[in-house]
Design an enzyme around this catalytic site. Structure first.
Site, PDB file in Angstrom:
ATOM      1  N   LYS A   1      34.165 -20.793  15.736  1.00 38.75           N
ATOM      2  CA  LYS A   1      34.028 -21.304  14.377  1.00 38.75           C
ATOM      3  C   LYS A   1      33.253 -20.376  13.471  1.00 38.75           C
ATOM      4  CE  LYS A   1      34.260 -26.257  14.778  1.00 38.75           C
ATOM      5  NZ  LYS A   1      33.407 -27.433  14.623  1.00 38.75           N
TER       6      LYS A   1
ATOM      7  N   GLY B   1      21.029 -19.571  21.538  1.00 34.03           N
ATOM      8  CA  GLY B   1      20.673 -20.103  20.220  1.00 34.03           C
ATOM      9  C   GLY B   1      19.588 -19.285  19.546  1.00 34.03           C
TER      10      GLY B   1
END
Ligand code: ADP
Ligand code: MG
Length: 398
Positions: free
Chosen positions: A202, A378
């Protein structure tokens, strides 16, 4: 390194007899029987643990493990981790069934210089993720120093990663130091040309990475699912390929910015397409500018791979974040693996951020051929977005 103090700044005189609270990332994968399947996160913390032990510190280790959501979950205790650590370092490693309170205090009191105490999963308390100051203070009770060595959770402002630094002198461990040295240097003072390869599903999850990195790089390669939003923004037919229509304007803006600043963006010129999202579905290689309306792109094609390889030949530094295809399915992993091979063969400094990218490289057995693979998916992403990680921000300035 970002002007933060690290344990390299601490000598025996600073550490001897001291109780040092170290926040590590022991969130290791286990199988159905609770047996550790990959102890890389434990071994990654050993240099810091041993440096502290060798300098006479009494070492207290804290970590989260799984997602117990503020309750005691029996299967999420850190006992297996303590057992593995004992095997790895050979010294005295105790385990206590809480992370705050009287049982911790008495366990700490019985530690001798060089001993290690593993605390219980800090996320058994909901106050951990709330970064509750009272809880952070309890964690700091009886401790002399705080060391952050959990890069994978450095982007979280939790009690044991950031809050505790209000109550104790706070230093970076070797793992944090290493991560920051590689990531920061690769972005701020890279050996040029700096090439970023950004992939993944994405565009929305990487938009800030794209923007921040575009200002730093010489060449940006965009692959994976997100490339289709860019191709559609250029007016091409992308068939049923994954696309975020609400990000088309942002994709246009990024391309305009590249043009205005003289940066090169490389998009796929050919794609592997299928009618059905299935490893065994018959596939075809087509131009990325004319994808049949009933097909979806699942990997970059061989021409695109050659173009990327060409760019890599002269690269000084390559930062890779995000697979170029649906690499979980072997038939759609070829592009990602070809780029992994090219990176392995390259003389450039190669830095890998992102959990799935690291997994792809591991699958290809090329981990030891990279300059640095970040241990924090992350955290490395947020770093590439130019954000300050709360755990790092909380450390003492030099
Ligand atoms: P990382 O963890 O390295 O940051 P991401 O999580 O952003 O990477 O993206 C990884 C995911 O992107 C993988 O699950 C992969 O299947 C998916 N992906 C890559 N290319 C495509 C594509 N063409 N269509 C759909 N998904 C894709
Ligand atoms: Mg991912």
């Amino acid at each position: 390194m970002l002007n933060k103090k690290s344990i390299s700044d601490l000598s025996r005189a600073d550490l001897d007899g001291k109780v040092v609270f170290v926040r590590v990332d022991f969130n290791v994968p286990v199988d159905a029987n609770g047996v550790i399947t990959d102890d890389a996160r434990i071994t990654a913390a050993v240099p810091t643990i041993n440096y502290l032990r060798e300098n006479g510190a009494r070492v207290v280790l804290a970590s989260h493990y799984g997602r117990p959501k503020g309750q005691v979950v029996e299967s999420m205790r850190l006992n297996v981790v303590a057992d593995r650590l004992r095997e790895l370092i050979g010294g005295r490693v105790e385990k206590v069934d809480d992370c705050v309170g009287n049982s911790v205090r008495s366990a700490v009191n019985s530690l001798k210089p060089g001993d290690v105490l593993v605390l219980e999963n800090v996320r058994f308390y909901k106050e951990e993720e709330q970064n509750d100051p009272g809880f952070a203070r309890q964690l700091s009770n009886g401790m002399d120093l705080f060391v952050l060595d959990a890069f994978g959770t450095a982007h979280r402002a939790h009690a044991s990663t950031a809050g505790i630094a209000q109550f104790l002198p706070a230093y970076a461990g070797f793992l944090i130091e290493k991560e920051l040295n590689f990531l920061d240097k690769a972005i701020q003072t890279p050996q040029r040309p700096l090439v970023a390869i950004i992939g993944g599903a994405k565009i929305s999850s990487k938009i800030d990475v794209l923007k921040h990195m575009l200002a730093k790089v010489d060449v940006m390669v965009i692959g994976g699912g997100m490339a289709f939003t860019f191709l559609k923004a250029q007016g091409y037919e992308i068939g049923k390929s994954i696309c975020e229509n609400d990000k088309i304007e942002e994709a246009k803006a990024i391309m305009a910015e590249a043009k205005a600043t003289g940066k090169t963006i490389i998009l796929p010129v050919d794609s592997v397409v299928v009618e059905k999202f299935d490893n065994d579905a018959p596939s075809q290689i087509v131009s990325s500018h004319e994808i049949p309306v009933d097909k979806e792109g699942v990997d970059v094609g061989p021409k695109t791979v050659e173009i990327i390889k060409d760019v890599l030949k002269t690269a000084g530094t390559v930062m890779w974040n995000g697979p170029l295809g649906v690499f979980e399915l072997p038939n759609f992993a070829k592009g990602t693996f070809a780029i992994a091979e090219a990176l392995a063969a390259s003389n450039a400094i190669t830095i890998i951020g992102g959990g799935d990218s690291a997994a792809a490289i591991k699958q290809a057995n090329l981990s030891d051929k990279m300059t640095h693979i970040s241990t924090g998916g992350g955290a490395s992403l947020e770093f590439l977005e130019g954000k300050t990680l709360p755990g790092i921000a909380a450390l003492e300035n030099k």
